[in-house]
Write a protein that holds these residues in place. Structure first.
Motif, PDB file in Angstrom:
ATOM      1  N   LEU A 206       0.757  -1.245  -0.083  1.00  0.00           N
ATOM      2  CA  LEU A 206       0.213   0.132  -0.076  1.00  0.00           C
ATOM      3  C   LEU A 206       1.008   1.111   0.001  1.00  0.00           C
ATOM      4  O   LEU A 206       2.194   1.167   0.075  1.00  0.00           O
ATOM      5  CB  LEU A 206      -0.784  -0.044   1.183  1.00  0.00           C
ATOM      6  CG  LEU A 206      -0.135   0.257   2.665  1.00  0.00           C
ATOM      7  CD1 LEU A 206      -1.282   0.588   3.399  1.00  0.00           C
ATOM      8  CD2 LEU A 206       0.200  -1.086   3.275  1.00  0.00           C
TER       9      LEU A 206
ATOM     10  N   PHE B 195      -2.175   1.651   9.506  1.00  0.00           N
ATOM     11  CA  PHE B 195      -2.557   0.141   8.785  1.00  0.00           C
ATOM     12  C   PHE B 195      -2.192  -0.778   9.752  1.00  0.00           C
ATOM     13  O   PHE B 195      -1.134  -0.934  10.403  1.00  0.00           O
ATOM     14  CB  PHE B 195      -1.545  -0.060   7.462  1.00  0.00           C
ATOM     15  CG  PHE B 195      -1.728  -1.350   6.934  1.00  0.00           C
ATOM     16  CD1 PHE B 195      -3.195  -1.882   6.237  1.00  0.00           C
ATOM     17  CD2 PHE B 195      -0.601  -2.145   6.908  1.00  0.00           C
ATOM     18  CE1 PHE B 195      -3.013  -3.078   5.946  1.00  0.00           C
ATOM     19  CE2 PHE B 195      -0.873  -3.342   6.548  1.00  0.00           C
ATOM     20  CZ  PHE B 195      -1.992  -4.047   5.832  1.00  0.00           C
TER      21      PHE B 195
ATOM     22  N   TYR C  63      -7.342  -6.965   8.563  1.00  0.00           N
ATOM     23  CA  TYR C  63      -6.851  -5.622   8.205  1.00  0.00           C
ATOM     24  C   TYR C  63      -7.569  -4.577   8.584  1.00  0.00           C
ATOM     25  O   TYR C  63      -8.879  -4.707   8.610  1.00  0.00           O
ATOM     26  CB  TYR C  63      -6.360  -5.558   6.536  1.00  0.00           C
ATOM     27  CG  TYR C  63      -5.527  -6.693   6.028  1.00  0.00           C
ATOM     28  CD1 TYR C  63      -4.161  -6.692   6.079  1.00  0.00           C
ATOM     29  CD2 TYR C  63      -6.062  -8.110   5.456  1.00  0.00           C
ATOM     30  CE1 TYR C  63      -3.415  -7.579   5.438  1.00  0.00           C
ATOM     31  CE2 TYR C  63      -5.281  -9.005   4.853  1.00  0.00           C
ATOM     32  CZ  TYR C  63      -3.964  -8.650   5.046  1.00  0.00           C
ATOM     33  OH  TYR C  63      -3.157  -9.683   4.234  1.00  0.00           O
TER      34      TYR C  63
ATOM     35  N   VAL D 243      -4.187   0.010  -1.785  1.00  0.00           N
ATOM     36  CA  VAL D 243      -4.187  -1.386  -1.217  1.00  0.00           C
ATOM     37  C   VAL D 243      -4.143  -2.672  -2.247  1.00  0.00           C
ATOM     38  O   VAL D 243      -5.133  -2.791  -3.070  1.00  0.00           O
ATOM     39  CB  VAL D 243      -5.166  -1.800  -0.137  1.00  0.00           C
ATOM     40  CG1 VAL D 243      -5.225  -3.333   0.344  1.00  0.00           C
ATOM     41  CG2 VAL D 243      -5.024  -0.734   0.987  1.00  0.00           C
TER      42      VAL D 243
END
Length: 172
Positions: free
Chosen positions: A37, A74, A147, A168
């Motif tokens: 990402l 993240f 995630y 992503v």
């Protein structure tokens, strides 16, 4: 001889642009996350252990950085059981919803994620009487790995969120 006079009027604009904070997007491949990402700044990595769905400890890994008034994060963890991800995503949503007012939500467009009604993106706002705060959250899973992407701050940049989430990539 070259004339430089035509450049003089734009020089202050170029110098001013160099002084304003900009998002410096960079591709990141977090070790062990099986995803890549883009972050708008250089993220720092953290790791902690916390109780998992069955009471067993799980290692939660995250990367985050601050840019243009927002914190980009993240987070990922292996639950070792794909059946546990739906409930975990629901708990992640409920955790923020207890503290903030849920706003608009939308489905995710990330290729390769598990089809799950709990996978979503949503906006949250501070409740009346609380300090100004906004959060954008996206949660999804793949093969027992959970995630979460977050962007939080006083006023969020919707375009930056779209780049962050849209970057992503999961291996096919």
């Amino acid at each position: 001889m070259r004339r430089l006079a035509p450049l003089v009027p734009i020089l202050p604009l170029v110098l001013a642009a160099g002084c304003s904070p900009a998002l410096n997007w960079r591709k990141v491949d977090p070790e062990g996350a099986q995803v890549s990402l883009m972050f708008p700044c250089k993220p720092e990595r953290e790791e902690r252990t916390q109780p998992g769905p069955a009471g067993q400890p799980v290692v939660v890994r995250s990367m985050s950085c601050k840019a243009r008034g927002g914190q980009f994060s993240f987070t990922w963890t292996d639950l070792d059981d794909a059946r546990a991800t739906s409930a975990a995503m629901r708990r992640m949503h409920d955790g923020i919803a207890r503290q903030m007012a849920p706003g608009a939500s939308a489905p995710l467009g990330v290729r390769g994620i598990a089809v799950d009604p709990e996978a979503f993106q949503q906006v949250f706002e501070a409740r009346p009487g609380q300090p100004a705060q906004q959060v954008r959250q996206a949660v999804f899973s793949r093969e027992g790995r959970l995630y979460q992407l977050l962007l939080q701050g006083e006023r969020l940049d919707a375009e930056a969120w779209d780049v962050f989430l849209g970057s992503v990539q999961l291996p096919l």
